[in-house]
Design an enzyme around this catalytic site. Structure first.
Site, PDB file in Angstrom:
ATOM      1  N   HIS A   1       0.927  -0.971   0.163  1.00 40.13           N
ATOM      2  CA  HIS A   1       0.121   0.170   0.341  1.00 40.13           C
ATOM      3  C   HIS A   1       1.558   1.523   0.043  1.00 40.13           C
ATOM      4  O   HIS A   1       0.622   2.469  -0.575  1.00 40.13           O
ATOM      5  CB  HIS A   1      -0.820   0.172   1.556  1.00 40.13           C
ATOM      6  CG  HIS A   1      -1.387   0.930   2.042  1.00 40.13           C
ATOM      7  ND1 HIS A   1      -2.765   1.091   2.019  1.00 40.13           N
ATOM      8  CD2 HIS A   1      -1.497   2.055   2.216  1.00 40.13           C
ATOM      9  CE1 HIS A   1      -3.355   2.694   1.838  1.00 40.13           C
ATOM     10  NE2 HIS A   1      -2.832   2.834   2.527  1.00 40.13           N
ATOM     11  N   GLU A   2       1.996   0.951   0.765  1.00 40.85           N
ATOM     12  CA  GLU A   2       2.609   2.476   0.782  1.00 40.85           C
ATOM     13  C   GLU A   2       3.642   2.631  -0.735  1.00 40.85           C
ATOM     14  O   GLU A   2       3.714   3.665  -0.599  1.00 40.85           O
ATOM     15  CB  GLU A   2       4.192   2.198   1.932  1.00 40.85           C
ATOM     16  CG  GLU A   2       3.205   2.023   3.629  1.00 40.85           C
ATOM     17  CD  GLU A   2       2.195   3.106   3.541  1.00 40.85           C
ATOM     18  OE1 GLU A   2       2.395   4.460   2.987  1.00 40.85           O
ATOM     19  OE2 GLU A   2       1.033   3.052   5.067  1.00 40.85           O
TER      20      GLU A   2
ATOM     21  N   TYR B   1      -9.585   2.575   2.485  1.00 41.67           N
ATOM     22  CA  TYR B   1      -9.653   2.282   3.825  1.00 41.67           C
ATOM     23  C   TYR B   1     -11.038   1.112   4.024  1.00 41.67           C
ATOM     24  O   TYR B   1     -11.509   1.398   3.371  1.00 41.67           O
ATOM     25  CB  TYR B   1     -10.482   3.445   4.445  1.00 41.67           C
ATOM     26  CG  TYR B   1      -8.918   3.919   4.845  1.00 41.67           C
ATOM     27  CD1 TYR B   1      -8.095   4.456   4.407  1.00 41.67           C
ATOM     28  CD2 TYR B   1      -9.166   5.616   5.869  1.00 41.67           C
ATOM     29  CE1 TYR B   1      -7.107   5.317   4.784  1.00 41.67           C
ATOM     30  CE2 TYR B   1      -8.292   5.858   5.779  1.00 41.67           C
ATOM     31  CZ  TYR B   1      -6.683   6.291   5.998  1.00 41.67           C
ATOM     32  OH  TYR B   1      -6.166   7.258   5.962  1.00 41.67           O
TER      33      TYR B   1
ATOM     34  N   HIS C   1      -4.630   7.842  -1.430  1.00 44.21           N
ATOM     35  CA  HIS C   1      -6.024   6.901  -1.451  1.00 44.21           C
ATOM     36  C   HIS C   1      -7.167   6.923  -2.453  1.00 44.21           C
ATOM     37  O   HIS C   1      -8.233   7.458  -2.441  1.00 44.21           O
ATOM     38  CB  HIS C   1      -7.117   6.592   0.367  1.00 44.21           C
ATOM     39  CG  HIS C   1      -6.102   6.907   0.651  1.00 44.21           C
ATOM     40  ND1 HIS C   1      -5.449   7.598   2.040  1.00 44.21           N
ATOM     41  CD2 HIS C   1      -4.980   5.760   1.691  1.00 44.21           C
ATOM     42  CE1 HIS C   1      -4.399   7.221   2.768  1.00 44.21           C
ATOM     43  NE2 HIS C   1      -3.914   5.868   2.550  1.00 44.21           N
TER      44      HIS C   1
ATOM     45  N   HIS D   1       1.613   4.636  -2.629  1.00 38.99           N
ATOM     46  CA  HIS D   1       1.131   6.105  -2.302  1.00 38.99           C
ATOM     47  C   HIS D   1       2.913   6.797  -3.267  1.00 38.99           C
ATOM     48  O   HIS D   1       2.546   7.551  -3.967  1.00 38.99           O
ATOM     49  CB  HIS D   1       1.444   6.088  -0.262  1.00 38.99           C
ATOM     50  CG  HIS D   1       0.367   6.184  -0.329  1.00 38.99           C
ATOM     51  ND1 HIS D   1      -0.786   6.643  -0.673  1.00 38.99           N
ATOM     52  CD2 HIS D   1       0.541   5.848   1.199  1.00 38.99           C
ATOM     53  CE1 HIS D   1      -2.051   6.033   0.383  1.00 38.99           C
ATOM     54  NE2 HIS D   1      -1.361   6.160   1.119  1.00 38.99           N
TER      55      HIS D   1
END
Ligand SMILES: [Zn+2]
Length: 244
Positions: A144-145, A200, A154, A148
């Protein structure tokens, strides 16, 4: 650790819901050009908070498909961390044209560093670009990071999100609403994906255990951190012109 020299972290970390499920929400750091203006607040369960300006859903991309990385000595001392980081890089590289290799002399590189939580800048910053990896970060969290770091915000902050989810503001921990603010930008015409590894889960930043995000349609795996979805893979391929 409080990253008090960096502006606009949004998010955090780690809290318990009523059913004792742990949620890890990532912290996103914007470009450090405005470091000196940073304001950092300490609140319970949350490490640092600052205000983030509205930015594109897709930030600047890396000028290469072959991204160098370093793993800090502190992380290398922790037996499983290197393997987890490498597994996360493979989640991206196995299915896209973006690859990761150990840095030798390159000027621009990702630098995995120890931290209480997981966090990353959004997009290419240049130079020694930190990705913060805490002991609580799973392989999926690290992937996930990495998304980014490749340039993606997100998924639930997309401008078109109201057609797919409801944000329940009354349930959001006061002071963390910034994590749910919509962001203008290019979605690359990729359909909204509630199962995205960048989305999320239902109770992230919940003040009371009740949902902060309610999907309007059936939403299997919302908040999952196990895999990149086909749409996650597609958006990386499109952004980095892998040849879809
Ligand atoms: Zn995140």
């Amino acid at each position: 650790m409080c990253l008090n020299k960096l502006i606009s972290l949004f998010f955090f970390s780690f809290f318990m819901t009523k059913d004792n499920e742990q949620y890890l929400a990532s912290r996103v750091l914007t470009k450090p050009s405005v470091k000196a203006q940073s304001t950092v607040i300490m609140i319970p369960y949350i490490i640092c908070v600052a205000v983030q300006t509205d930015r594109n859903a897709v930030q600047s991309i890396w000028p290469t498909h072959a991204i160098p990385y370093l793993i800090s000595a502190e992380l290398r001392k922790q037996s499983s961390r290197t393997n987890d980081i490498l597994s996360a890089t493979r989640m991206v590289s196995d299915q896209t044209c973006v690859t990761f290799h150990l840095r030798t002399f390159e000027t621009n590189f990702l630098h995995f560093k120890n931290s209480p939580g997981c966090s990353s800048y959004v997009g290419f910053i240049g130079g020694d670009q930190a990705v913060y990896i805490g002991s609580v970060c799973t392989v999926g969290n690290i992937a996930h990071e990495l998304l980014h770091a490749l340039g993606f915000y997100h998924e639930h902050t997309r401008m078109d999100r109201d057609s797919y989810i409801n944000i329940i503001k009354n349930n959001i921990i006061k002071g963390t609403e910034q994590n749910f603010v919509k962001r203008h930008g290019d979605t690359l015409n990729v359909p909204y994906d509630t199962a995205s590894i960048l989305h999320y889960g239902r109770a992230y930043f919940s003040s009371n255990g009740s949902p902060t995000i309610v999907p309007l349609h059936t939403a299997k795996d919302m908040g999952q951190r196990e895999r990149l979805t086909q749409l996650d893979i597609l958006r990386v391929r499109l952004l980095y012109q892998c040849g879809v």
